[in-house]
Design a protein around this motif. Structure first.
Motif, short mmCIF file in Angstrom:
data_model
loop_
_atom_site.label_atom_id
_atom_site.label_comp_id
_atom_site.label_asym_id
_atom_site.label_seq_id
_atom_site.Cartn_x
_atom_site.Cartn_y
_atom_site.Cartn_z
N MET A 278 0.83 -1.20 0.00
CA MET A 278 0.00 0.00 0.00
C MET A 278 0.87 1.26 0.00
SD MET A 278 -2.99 -1.21 -0.20
CE MET A 278 -3.94 0.29 0.04
N LEU A 279 1.99 1.21 0.74
CA LEU A 279 2.90 2.36 0.75
C LEU A 279 3.52 2.59 -0.62
CD1 LEU A 279 4.76 1.90 4.17
CD2 LEU A 279 3.12 3.69 3.57
N ALA A 282 0.54 4.05 -2.92
CA ALA A 282 0.03 5.38 -2.57
C ALA A 282 0.67 6.51 -3.39
CB ALA A 282 0.22 5.63 -1.07
N LEU A 286 -1.41 9.20 -5.75
CA LEU A 286 -1.37 10.59 -5.31
C LEU A 286 -0.79 11.51 -6.38
CD1 LEU A 286 -0.23 10.19 -1.59
CD2 LEU A 286 -2.46 11.00 -2.40
N SER A 306 7.08 8.58 -0.34
CA SER A 306 6.58 9.22 -1.56
C SER A 306 7.54 10.26 -2.12
CB SER A 306 5.22 9.88 -1.29
OG SER A 306 5.33 10.86 -0.27
#
Length: 366
Positions: A278-279, A282, A286, A306
């Motif tokens: 999920m990290l 993301a 985004l 990120s």
């Protein structure tokens, strides 16, 4: 005199490199990896070249223009002009198909010019020659919306593909070695931390190899399609992306290996690696949905997971100050060091524990 064991004859550096070589070799011998990499690289090259030629094809409408008419059209945009000596030469180029139309001086025309075409009036050319009012843009930056969106997708896809593929590979390798008990043989000759370091380094070399080849493809593709302006704008962000990706991947690879070491069966991998997946996903979503949002990109550029996507995107858009990538990189490196330390402890405490999933509190215990 007793013969020294294998473990005593290997230095830490030798042990790490031995594992790294094993990881690199096994991956390069995998047909699935080679084919998927080839598809990725060929696809990237095709997209860059297609985009470049599409842009160059929009350079202007090919027209033949007589010398006396050329001075009148000097300020007209959107024309690819071939200057000729007289009307007969212009008509010959139209008949041969070398140009779409010809523009010549005509004293009988109300505007002093005549357009010569083959079989039908060139409506696009007539629109380009029409007198139009001045256009004032209240938001001139919005003209780069499409290009910014494409660049955002590019950074997001490359990060997602490389991090998820190699992170998953590390996790599967760790569990496979536990499930087959090969790990017991490995750590009898190689320290546990050297085994972890070798896995991370080996996969980092492969991932960075892909990133550098993709960067080279982008540079070559933009160069051969004569997109020098775009290349100059992308050069710095691509270089920063490679640097950020290096440390970001090491961070994720350490955590993927640690998370996988907590289970003993392939079917249980998802229970510990899903949060990491999920990290990885993301930043992709985004940067695509908020690539033109300065607040979201600003936050992304300082969050370690990120930053490899957020900061290069801000650099491309010209929104980052000179010191911001350095500060973001320092935060990323500090987080990377902490992740390696935590990952190594989890890996060392969980690697030889078979059966049920190891609890995180137990894996972190000293």
């Amino acid at each position: 005199m007793s013969t020294p064991t294998t473990g005593s004859t290997l230095s830490s550096a030798q042990a790490v490199w031995l594992v790294a070589e094993r990881e690199i070799g096994s991956k390069l011998r995998s047909k699935a990896f080679v084919i998927s990499t080839a598809i990725l690289l060929i696809g990237a090259l095709a997209v860059v070249i297609w985009g470049g030629f599409a842009a160059s094809n929009n350079s202007g409408t090919p027209v033949a223009v007589t010398t006396d008419a050329a001075a009148v059209l000097s300020t007209t945009e959107g024309l690819d002009i071939t200057e000729v000596g007289d009307r007969d030469e212009a008509e010959a180029l139209v008949e041969s198909g070398d140009v779409d139309a010809a523009i010549v001086v005509d004293a009988e025309s109300p505007v002093g010019l005549a357009v010569i075409a083959d079989s039908s009036p060139p409506s696009q050319l007539l629109l380009q020659l029409a007198v139009t009012p001045t256009v004032v843009l209240l938001d001139p930056d919005a003209t780069g919306f499409a290009l910014g969106y494409v660049v955002a997708i590019g950074f997001g896809v490359v990060f997602l593909f490389a991090a998820s593929m190699f992170g998953g590979t590390i996790a599967q390798s760790v569990v496979e070695e536990k499930q087959t008990r090969v790990v017991e043989l490995l750590i009898s000759a190689i320290p546990v931390r050297a085994l972890l370091a070798g896995k991370v380094i080996g996969n980092t070399v492969l991932a960075m190899g892909q990133i550098l080849i993709l960067a080279a493809i982008a540079v070559v593709g933009l160069t051969i399609t004569d997109q020098t302006a775009l290349l100059q704008g992308l050069g710095g962000p691509i270089a920063w992306f490679a640097v950020f990706f290096l440390f970001g991947f090491i961070l994720l690879a350490s955590l993927f290996a640690a998370a996988a070491s907590m289970v003993s069966r392939m079917e249980d991998i998802g229970s510990t690696t899903t949060p990491l997946t999920m990290l990885v996903m993301a930043p992709y979503f985004l940067v695509i949905f908020f690539f033109d949002n300065p607040v979201v990109l600003g936050i992304m550029s300082y969050v370690p997971f990120s930053a490899p996507v957020g900061m290069p995107m801000r650099l491309f858009l010209g929104e980052a100050q000179w010191w911001e990538p350095l500060l973001s990189l320092a935060i990323l490196i500090a987080t990377c060091v902490a992740a390696i330390a935590i990952g190594a402890r989890i890996y060392q405490n969980s690697l030889l524990r078979m059966g049920a999933r190891v609890k995180l509190s137990e894996a972190l215990a000293r």
